[in-house]
Design an enzyme around this catalytic site. Structure first.
Site, mmCIF file in Angstrom:
data_model
loop_
_atom_site.group_PDB
_atom_site.id
_atom_site.type_symbol
_atom_site.label_atom_id
_atom_site.label_comp_id
_atom_site.label_asym_id
_atom_site.label_seq_id
_atom_site.Cartn_x
_atom_site.Cartn_y
_atom_site.Cartn_z
ATOM 1 N N ASP A 136 1.384 -17.407 29.302
ATOM 2 C CA ASP A 136 1.251 -16.720 30.584
ATOM 3 C C ASP A 136 0.053 -17.224 31.381
ATOM 4 O OD1 ASP A 136 -0.226 -15.285 28.391
ATOM 5 O OD2 ASP A 136 -1.045 -14.201 30.101
ATOM 6 N N ASP A 146 7.896 -20.741 18.835
ATOM 7 C CA ASP A 146 7.812 -20.137 17.506
ATOM 8 C C ASP A 146 8.765 -18.952 17.349
ATOM 9 O OD1 ASP A 146 6.436 -21.136 15.350
ATOM 10 O OD2 ASP A 146 4.784 -19.710 15.457
ATOM 11 N N ASP A 164 -2.059 -20.456 26.801
ATOM 12 C CA ASP A 164 -1.173 -19.347 26.470
ATOM 13 C C ASP A 164 0.005 -19.386 27.435
ATOM 14 O OD1 ASP A 164 -2.743 -18.502 24.416
ATOM 15 O OD2 ASP A 164 -3.639 -16.817 25.484
ATOM 16 N N ASP A 212 -9.732 -19.129 17.358
ATOM 17 C CA ASP A 212 -10.407 -19.930 18.378
ATOM 18 C C ASP A 212 -11.912 -20.024 18.129
ATOM 19 O OD1 ASP A 212 -10.663 -17.224 18.904
ATOM 20 O OD2 ASP A 212 -9.537 -17.287 20.775
#
Length: 871
Positions: free
Chosen positions: A281, A215, A279, A375
């Site tokens: 990471d 993105d 995610d 979420d």
């Protein structure tokens, strides 16, 4: 650390003989209930609960004398401690559950008795100032009691899950899985680690695809904006990485709805049955899919959530220097609350480390975009359609926590705003449009109302100072009588929570967290409740390095003012004792309250006192087998901790190694990585163990990739899956109270010293046109130590004098060096070396330290290693 003795591992059953009363509590009472309740159905249990409620009413409202209430308080506290002690010694989870339920009932009775007393006898409406202070404090207490009751409900039963075995299902019938890794502005190396591990996840061939959802659009910035070129270069790096590794690079032509919009766009472009969201990471272990996909053979299951775990210390751990002894904030949620929610089919989707059934998510319109906690909002909608969730408590991702307190604040503020938005927009407790069970409504209401703690926490800090500074009395008749009702309520709630939280939340540390975040959480939740559409999704910075001590004044200035007010109120105490001695009880209670607040406030402020990171990469406390090779010598060892840049290794001997060695690091399954390492320290640990500290050097990109898989993917079980320590309330408070001393102490870099192979070989130093004979006692790839046997030249009358030593020490010149391999022909080993130091030995000999210069490394390196092999 000296404070480490304050914590102890859980006591095993049978460690000491139980007293008779303990036998009655531990063996007879629970088994009596077990025998009689196993034949009782759900309907009968409801009637029993109602009967217990009716019986409890007199215990709540019966008025007694102050001394009698004091005696009851002592009895209840001792009973609570006895039950906690009995539960600590119990090995049966079923019987522990009885203790937990009993303590919940006992806590609720004392809490309601305290509340009845507060409302009936202590409300102070004497003047409008006292009335406002009284109502504010009462509102804060009501919120705390409501939160307590909701948490009790959430944790009535903890659900433990086991994975579904896929071995009996043909691989052709396994679900196809798309792995989404959304990214915006994160460092490409962080994304690369996650992509490598995602590709390495064990699964049926051809049933898995990895997508990088990029993105980071350069087009969002105008021409001439430096960020445009930065994002353009980053996008090109991501594209090349995907091409190299075999991932699919996916972009979109806008950034609408941030992460949620990014994922929703991908839903319509990919064709997998299930979607694993990570995610960028969050590095997955290779077991992730094998442990989670089996749950989806129940067609009602919409998603499987697993814990988020961070391998680096968050600001609370690092800045308060807890050394891993105190559980981090998210462990309470992932180790207890999520498992309690799972019992009620109300486990939340947490944005990452979750596997989702795509058709179900599309049925609710994709990932929710109306709030910044997309979420939890999505999970609410899925549950509202009658679908199931699964929470599987096995750590299978390793992520990065925010390194700085300001980044941590940004993350927590986003969660606080999002939960308040859900509370305001969806009203999960009463909204008739949501087809939720009552239990699900309670769980969602508990979660969305949790972040309203900000203003109540501030009120608790301000209330006693109002009395001590201005005589504003929030509690009518505050004194020993009030303590007789309040202390059992506080201590029994702590005891009830201790049984269920003792390994995931230590006493008093939750208060530090709430104080540190009080103003930020209070402000954003108030704004979100007023205007739920206010605010936007913010990306939490990851991978930031803290190089020096700083204080985050911007985040902590309001809390600092509160602390100043608390200190000022304590300075007013002598005036009360001199001018109003008859109010000593109220002064005593408010003083104790203010002192406790002060200790908590100081610790909370220290969270904003950034401590520098000593290491360039975060060390993992992993025990991995290693093979150390040095010329013809092979040594086996085990890592104590390890990162991408170095390791601390445990050896069973004291080997004679050169300063550079080859190390093979092996994972828990089949992955391994071979690297070159430089020894920086070797030290004895005890009579049978030696610790070897090494730095990895000259690592290639391919070596870093294989090391990433060994460290983060090839993991059987992460070391934080089971905690060694349990809470001891007084020791926990003592450790908290010493935060200031720990945070202000000097931070020392790990010591480094030259470690080289011990040798005895003849060497000659070429200086000023003459050779001077000596013995090389240490030799390594980077340098050596030469002890001169004589200051007179080998074949002339030239003698080394003081001006020679001075030139060597100050100029650090390049010199010639001859090293003898076999005692006959020294000319076979000629080197150029740089003198770094000269010192006189106690025996009168001169020791010279020499380094091999990097600019001659390519020419000399092979000869040095050959020499090390034969010496």
């Amino acid at each position: 650390m000296s404070s480490s003795s304050s914590y102890r591992p859980p006591r095993k059953p049978g460690d000491r003989q139980r007293p008779k009363l303990g036998n009655w509590l531990i063996d007879l009472t629970p088994r009596f209930f077990d025998r009689h309740l196993e034949q009782v159905g759900l309907k009968q249990l409801k009637w029993l609960a109602l009967l217990l409620l009716i019986v409890s009413v007199p215990l709540v409202i019966t008025p007694i004398q102050v001394w009698q209430q004091g005696a009851v308080a002592v009895f209840l506290i001792l009973l609570g401690q006895l039950v906690v002690q009995a539960e600590n010694e119990e090995s049966s989870p079923e019987i522990s559950q009885y203790y937990h339920l009993f303590m919940i009932w006992l806590s609720l009775v004392t809490t309601l008795r305290y509340l009845y007393y507060r409302v009936s006898y202590t409300l102070n409406f004497d003047g409008w100032i006292n009335s406002i202070a009284c109502l504010l404090l009462l509102a804060a207490e009501l919120y705390a009691i409501l939160t307590l009751v909701l948490a009790y409900f959430q944790t009535l039963k903890i659900k433990e899950r086991q994975p579904v075995n896929l071995s009996n299902i043909p691989e052709a019938e396994w679900f196809s899985v798309d792995i989404y890794i959304p990214t915006y502005n994160e460092d490409v190396e962080i994304v690369r680690k996650t992509a490598l591990a995602a590709l390495a996840c064990d699964y049926a061939p051809g049933k898995k695809k990895v997508y990088i959802l990029d993105d980071g659009r350069p087009e969002r910035y105008s021409e001439g904006d430096l960020r445009r070129e930065k994002f353009r270069a980053r996008r090109e790096q991501i594209r090349k990485m995907c091409q190299e590794l075999g991932c699919i690079h996916m972009t979109r032509n806008n950034n609408e709805h941030a992460k949620a919009g990014n994922i929703n766009t991908a839903f319509h472009k990919t064709d997998g049955d299930l979607v694993l969201i990570l995610d960028c990471d969050h590095i997955p272990s290779r077991q992730f899919l094998l442990h989670t996909t089996g749950f989806f053979y129940d067609p009602k299951v919409s998603f499987v959530q697993t814990p988020h775990w961070f391998y680096n210390p968050d600001p609370f751990e690092r800045n308060l220097l807890t050394d891993g002894k105190i559980p981090v904030g998210n462990e309470l949620f992932y180790k207890v609350l999520q498992k309690g929610n799972d019992f009620w089919n109300a486990a939340f989707f947490c944005g990452s480390a979750a596997l989702m059934r795509k058709t179900h998510v599309l049925e609710v319109g994709g990932i929710a975009v109306e709030t910044v906690t997309e979420d939890c909002h999505t999970a609410l909608r899925l549950h509202s359609l009658g679908y199931k969730s699964v929470y599987y408590d096995k750590i299978m991702v390793a992520g990065l926590a925010p390194e700085t307190f300001s980044s941590y604040v940004g993350q927590q503020v986003r969660w606080a705003r999002g939960m308040a938005q859900i509370l305001r927009l969806e009203n999960p407790l009463f909204n008739p449009k949501l087809k939720l069970t009552l239990a699900q409504r309670i769980c969602y209401f508990s979660a969305t109302s949790h972040f309203l703690y900000g203003y109540p926490r501030i009120i608790y800090a301000i209330a006693p100072t109002l009395f001590l500074l201005f005589g504003i009395n929030s509690v009518q008749g505050l004194g020993l009588e009030t303590l007789a009702y309040a202390i059992p309520h506080i201590l029994l709630s702590l005891s009830a929570n201790y049984i269920i939280y003792k390994q995931v939340r230590f006493s008093f540390w939750n208060e530090i967290f709430e104080f540190a975040m009080a103003f930020q959480a209070g402000w954003v939740t108030m704004l979100a409740l007023i205007n739920p559409k206010m605010g936007s999704f913010n990306v939490t910075d990851k991978g930031v390095s803290v190089n020096k001590r700083t204080f985050d004044w911007q985040s902590m200035r309001a809390l600092f003012l509160v602390m100043v007010v608390v200190v000022a109120s304590l300075l007013a105490i002598p005036y009360w004792l001199l001018l109003r001695p008859e109010d000593w009880q109220a002064v005593l209670v408010n003083t104790m309250w203010s002192i406790l607040n002060l200790i908590l406030l100081v610790a909370a402020l220290l969270v904003g006192f950034e401590q520098p990171q000593i290491r360039s990469a975060h060390r993992l406390q992993r025990r991995l087998n290693v093979v150390i090779s040095s010329n013809d010598q092979v040594v086996m060892g085990e890592t104590i901790n390890i990162s991408e840049t170095g390791a601390l290794i445990s050896l069973e001997s004291w080997p004679n190694l050169a300063d550079e060695v080859e190390i093979e690091v092996m994972g828990d399954f089949s992955a391994s990585a071979t690297l070159t390492a430089r020894i920086i320290r070797i030290s004895p640990y005890n009579d049978t163990e030696t610790h070897l500290a090494v730095d990895f050097i000259n690592t290639t990109p391919a070596q870093l990739d294989t090391l990433t898989l060994v460290l983060y993917s090839d993991v059987r079980e992460w070391y934080s899956q089971k905690r060694q320590y349990i809470d001891r309330p007084m020791a926990s408070f003592g450790f908290l109270a010493t935060s200031l001393r720990r945070s202000l102490r000097d931070i020392k870099q790990p010591s480094r010293k030259k470690v080289r192979k011990q040798v005895q070989t003849i060497g000659q130093l070429y200086w000023d046109g003459h050779f001077f004979s000596g013995v090389a006692t240490e030799l390594g790839v980077t340098g050596l130590r030469l002890e001169l046997e004589d200051t007179k030249a080998v074949s002339s009358s030239r003698t080394l004098r003081e001006h020679d030593w001075h030139t060597m020490r100050t100029v650090k010149p390049l010199v010639g060096l001859l090293l003898n391999r076999d005692g006959d022909e020294p000319s076979s080993s000629r080197f150029v070396a740089e003198i770094t130091s000269v010192e006189e030995q106690p025996n009168g000999k001169i020791a010279i330290e020499l380094n091999f210069p990097d600019k001659f490394k390519q020419r000399q390196d092979t000869k040095i290693k050959q020499l090390l092999q034969v010496l």
